[in-house]
Write a protein that holds these residues in place. Structure first.
Motif, PDB file in Angstrom:
ATOM      1  N   GLU A 116      15.624  24.390   7.314  1.00  0.00           N
ATOM      2  CA  GLU A 116      16.068  23.861   6.013  1.00  0.00           C
ATOM      3  C   GLU A 116      15.711  22.385   5.835  1.00  0.00           C
ATOM      4  N   GLU A 117      15.095  21.792   6.848  1.00  0.00           N
ATOM      5  CA  GLU A 117      14.805  20.357   6.812  1.00  0.00           C
ATOM      6  C   GLU A 117      13.401  20.080   6.279  1.00  0.00           C
ATOM      7  N   HIS A 118      13.297  18.943   5.574  1.00  0.00           N
ATOM      8  CA  HIS A 118      12.016  18.493   5.021  1.00  0.00           C
ATOM      9  C   HIS A 118      11.417  17.445   5.951  1.00  0.00           C
ATOM     10  N   TYR A 119      10.160  17.632   6.313  1.00  0.00           N
ATOM     11  CA  TYR A 119       9.438  16.710   7.179  1.00  0.00           C
ATOM     12  C   TYR A 119       8.139  16.326   6.482  1.00  0.00           C
ATOM     13  N   ALA A 120       7.483  15.288   6.982  1.00  0.00           N
ATOM     14  CA  ALA A 120       6.175  14.902   6.460  1.00  0.00           C
ATOM     15  C   ALA A 120       5.400  14.190   7.556  1.00  0.00           C
ATOM     16  N   LEU A 121       4.069  14.280   7.466  1.00  0.00           N
ATOM     17  CA  LEU A 121       3.201  13.564   8.398  1.00  0.00           C
ATOM     18  C   LEU A 121       2.059  12.945   7.621  1.00  0.00           C
ATOM     19  N   ASP A 122       1.466  11.916   8.197  1.00  0.00           N
ATOM     20  CA  ASP A 122       0.367  11.201   7.550  1.00  0.00           C
ATOM     21  C   ASP A 122      -0.761  12.185   7.253  1.00  0.00           C
ATOM     22  N   ILE A 123      -1.151  12.259   5.999  1.00  0.00           N
ATOM     23  CA  ILE A 123      -2.139  13.254   5.583  1.00  0.00           C
ATOM     24  C   ILE A 123      -3.515  12.989   6.188  1.00  0.00           C
ATOM     25  N   MET A 124      -3.758  11.767   6.638  1.00  0.00           N
ATOM     26  CA  MET A 124      -5.069  11.452   7.217  1.00  0.00           C
ATOM     27  C   MET A 124      -5.330  12.214   8.509  1.00  0.00           C
ATOM     28  N   SER A 125      -4.290  12.738   9.150  1.00  0.00           N
ATOM     29  CA  SER A 125      -4.489  13.507  10.377  1.00  0.00           C
ATOM     30  C   SER A 125      -4.678  15.003  10.104  1.00  0.00           C
ATOM     31  N   VAL A 126      -4.517  15.428   8.841  1.00  0.00           N
ATOM     32  CA  VAL A 126      -4.612  16.850   8.502  1.00  0.00           C
ATOM     33  C   VAL A 126      -6.071  17.249   8.317  1.00  0.00           C
ATOM     34  N   ASP A 156       0.837  -1.202   0.000  1.00  0.00           N
ATOM     35  CA  ASP A 156       0.000   0.000   0.000  1.00  0.00           C
ATOM     36  C   ASP A 156       0.864   1.241   0.000  1.00  0.00           C
ATOM     37  N   GLU A 157       0.373   2.268  -0.674  1.00  0.00           N
ATOM     38  CA  GLU A 157       1.033   3.561  -0.597  1.00  0.00           C
ATOM     39  C   GLU A 157       0.251   4.429   0.377  1.00  0.00           C
ATOM     40  N   VAL A 158       0.979   5.165   1.204  1.00  0.00           N
ATOM     41  CA  VAL A 158       0.372   6.062   2.177  1.00  0.00           C
ATOM     42  C   VAL A 158       0.738   7.479   1.768  1.00  0.00           C
ATOM     43  N   GLU A 159      -0.217   8.383   1.878  1.00  0.00           N
ATOM     44  CA  GLU A 159       0.038   9.779   1.528  1.00  0.00           C
ATOM     45  C   GLU A 159       0.496  10.556   2.749  1.00  0.00           C
ATOM     46  N   PHE A 160       1.495  11.382   2.529  1.00  0.00           N
ATOM     47  CA  PHE A 160       2.048  12.235   3.565  1.00  0.00           C
ATOM     48  C   PHE A 160       2.023  13.676   3.071  1.00  0.00           C
ATOM     49  N   LEU A 161       1.780  14.609   3.991  1.00  0.00           N
ATOM     50  CA  LEU A 161       1.895  16.029   3.698  1.00  0.00           C
ATOM     51  C   LEU A 161       3.304  16.448   4.095  1.00  0.00           C
ATOM     52  N   SER A 162       4.078  16.967   3.136  1.00  0.00           N
ATOM     53  CA  SER A 162       5.444  17.376   3.464  1.00  0.00           C
ATOM     54  C   SER A 162       5.471  18.860   3.803  1.00  0.00           C
ATOM     55  N   LEU A 215       4.193   7.197  -0.331  1.00  0.00           N
ATOM     56  CA  LEU A 215       5.301   6.300  -0.004  1.00  0.00           C
ATOM     57  C   LEU A 215       4.755   4.916   0.327  1.00  0.00           C
ATOM     58  N   SER A 216       5.498   3.896  -0.081  1.00  0.00           N
ATOM     59  CA  SER A 216       5.170   2.535   0.335  1.00  0.00           C
ATOM     60  C   SER A 216       6.059   2.189   1.526  1.00  0.00           C
ATOM     61  N   ALA A 217       5.729   1.135   2.229  1.00  0.00           N
ATOM     62  CA  ALA A 217       6.517   0.735   3.407  1.00  0.00           C
ATOM     63  C   ALA A 217       7.969   0.462   3.033  1.00  0.00           C
ATOM     64  N   GLU A 218       8.211  -0.057   1.809  1.00  0.00           N
ATOM     65  CA  GLU A 218       9.585  -0.341   1.386  1.00  0.00           C
ATOM     66  C   GLU A 218      10.412   0.924   1.248  1.00  0.00           C
ATOM     67  N   GLU A 219       9.766   2.053   1.005  1.00  0.00           N
ATOM     68  CA  GLU A 219      10.480   3.320   0.818  1.00  0.00           C
ATOM     69  C   GLU A 219      10.794   4.016   2.142  1.00  0.00           C
ATOM     70  N   ILE A 220      10.220   3.517   3.232  1.00  0.00           N
ATOM     71  CA  ILE A 220      10.419   4.134   4.545  1.00  0.00           C
ATOM     72  C   ILE A 220      11.543   3.408   5.272  1.00  0.00           C
ATOM     73  N   LEU A 221      12.620   4.137   5.541  1.00  0.00           N
ATOM     74  CA  LEU A 221      13.770   3.587   6.242  1.00  0.00           C
ATOM     75  C   LEU A 221      13.620   3.824   7.736  1.00  0.00           C
ATOM     76  N   PRO A 222      14.216   2.960   8.567  1.00  0.00           N
ATOM     77  CA  PRO A 222      14.113   3.181  10.015  1.00  0.00           C
ATOM     78  C   PRO A 222      14.766   4.505  10.418  1.00  0.00           C
ATOM     79  N   ALA A 223      14.189   5.128  11.414  1.00  0.00           N
ATOM     80  CA  ALA A 223      14.726   6.396  11.923  1.00  0.00           C
ATOM     81  C   ALA A 223      15.984   6.137  12.723  1.00  0.00           C
TER      82      ALA A 223
END
Length: 170
Positions: A28-38, A17-23, A113-121
């Motif tokens: 100067e840093e890029h962040y994103a959060l799950d768009i379902m909470s926006v 599954d792909e999940v949508e994030f709002l960036s 993003l899909s789960a495969e594209e998300i690296l551990p923090a």
């Protein structure tokens, strides 16, 4: 042994599954959060200050009858210059049935993003507290820090959500 953030990413997202994030930007840093909470994105408006609140809780606003706390993530994580003008952005979130506004420098895009594209923090090396990270992803040669906004907003540190009320919802 897997890190906690890797396990979280696997639990929350099906690998296909792909999940949508709002960036968005903090400094100067890029962040994103799950768009379902926006809930919505707004310009910054004056707030009513709350006595004895931490400096990163700017105050509250009345949003169509809801009293909404406003948290400046730039101050919370000491990232970027803190200015309030016509370009300052507030992302209104609906987290655990509570509306909370977060102040950011800019909103960028919606990314999938899909789960495969998300690296551990990583457990170190970023200004953002790793307890509030879902992971990292690279989009168009930019590293995006994925925020676990539910963990951040419900943290004791912010004190915006009563921890006892969360057990009823889990």
């Amino acid at each position: 042994m897997e890190s906690r953030s890797t396990m979280t990413a696997k639990v929350e997202y099906n690998a296909h599954d792909e999940v949508e994030f709002l960036s968005f930007m903090l400094g100067e840093e890029h962040y994103a959060l799950d768009i379902m909470s926006v809930k919505e994105i707004r310009g910054y408006e004056s707030v009513t200050k709350i006595a004895n609140a931490p400096n990163f809780i700017k105050g509250v606003i009345n949003l169509r009858g809801d009293i909404v706390p406003i948290v400046d993530l730039r101050m919370k994580f000491a990232v970027g210059a803190v200015t309030y003008n016509e370009f300052t952005i507030v992302i209104m979130l609906n987290v655990f049935e509570r509306i909370v506004g977060i102040v950011v420098d800019a909103v960028s895009d919606v990314i999938k993003l899909s789960a495969e594209e998300i690296l551990p923090a990583p457990e170190f090396g970023v200004a953002f507290d790793s307890r509030y990270l879902k992971g990292l992803a690279t989009v168009e040669d930019k590293m995006i820090i994925l925020v676990n906004i539910q963990a951040l907003i419900s943290s004791d540190e912010l004190g915006l959500i009563d921890a006892n009320s969360l057990t009823d919802q889990e």
